[in-house]
Design a protein around this motif. Structure first.
Motif, PDB file in Angstrom:
ATOM      1  N   PRO A 145       8.060   2.254 125.268  1.00 32.67           N
ATOM      2  CA  PRO A 145       6.940   2.976 124.668  1.00 32.67           C
ATOM      3  C   PRO A 145       5.629   2.281 125.045  1.00 32.67           C
ATOM      4  N   ALA A 151       3.152   1.427 123.373  1.00 35.11           N
ATOM      5  CA  ALA A 151       2.746   0.392 122.411  1.00 35.11           C
ATOM      6  C   ALA A 151       3.321  -0.971 122.773  1.00 35.11           C
ATOM      7  N   ASP A 152       4.478  -1.001 123.422  1.00 31.76           N
ATOM      8  CA  ASP A 152       5.081  -2.276 123.830  1.00 31.76           C
ATOM      9  C   ASP A 152       4.260  -2.990 124.902  1.00 31.76           C
ATOM     10  N   THR A 203       0.817  -3.076 125.110  1.00 29.11           N
ATOM     11  CA  THR A 203      -0.535  -3.500 124.743  1.00 29.11           C
ATOM     12  C   THR A 203      -0.671  -5.017 124.647  1.00 29.11           C
ATOM     13  N   ASP A 204       0.226  -5.670 123.957  1.00 33.95           N
ATOM     14  CA  ASP A 204       0.161  -7.136 123.853  1.00 33.95           C
ATOM     15  C   ASP A 204       0.539  -7.801 125.166  1.00 33.95           C
ATOM     16  N   VAL A 232      -6.260   1.962 123.952  1.00 36.22           N
ATOM     17  CA  VAL A 232      -5.125   2.791 124.351  1.00 36.22           C
ATOM     18  C   VAL A 232      -5.515   4.260 124.211  1.00 36.22           C
ATOM     19  N   GLU A 281      -5.112   8.279 123.739  1.00 37.83           N
ATOM     20  CA  GLU A 281      -4.294   9.008 122.770  1.00 37.83           C
ATOM     21  C   GLU A 281      -3.261   9.920 123.426  1.00 37.83           C
TER      22      GLU A 281
END
Length: 131
Positions: A4, A6-7, A9-10, A17, A19
């Protein structure tokens, strides 16, 4: 890219990010949307963005976006010599996070896929260009 967004970003130190990112997929084909990482040098400090892009380069001078379905992989040894990639190579570079990619071997029984990926399943980061 099977992770995903979101994984990432870090892991990739992303500041913003988008949308409208595509869902994870085991098969992203030319002209499909994919996740890319861009750096914006116009901000101070520069910001790193996770965005969506269509796979296949459509040069600014192209009259038809279908050219992107034919220009989806650039060979590093030829990229500087091809007018299609020149502008993007100079100014519009991206990171393309992937889970891996397939190489195909022709056998007597047909084509056999070989999945190339990091042994620890970390993302494989590829160079990308955009217009």
């Amino acid at each position: 890219m099977t992770r995903p967004p979101a994984d990432l970003t870090d892991l990739l130190d992303v500041d913003t990010v988008a949308e409208d990112l595509p869902a994870p997929s085991f098969n992203i084909a030319p002209t499909d949307r994919a996740v890319i990482v861009l750096d914006s040098a116009k901000t101070d400090p520069p910001t790193r963005r996770l965005e969506a892009a269509r796979w296949g380069l459509v040069p600014s001078w192209a009259k038809d976006v279908s050219i992107g379905s034919r220009a989806f992989n650039a060979r590093s040894e030829e990229i500087e010599d091809k007018p299609m990639f020149r502008g993007a190579l100079e100014k519009r570079r991206a990171i393309v996070p992937t889970s891996g990619y397939y190489e195909w071997k022709v056998t007597d029984d047909g084509k056999e896929p070989h999945y190339i990926h990091p042994a620890d399943d970390s993302p494989l980061l590829m160079a990308g260009l955009y217009e």
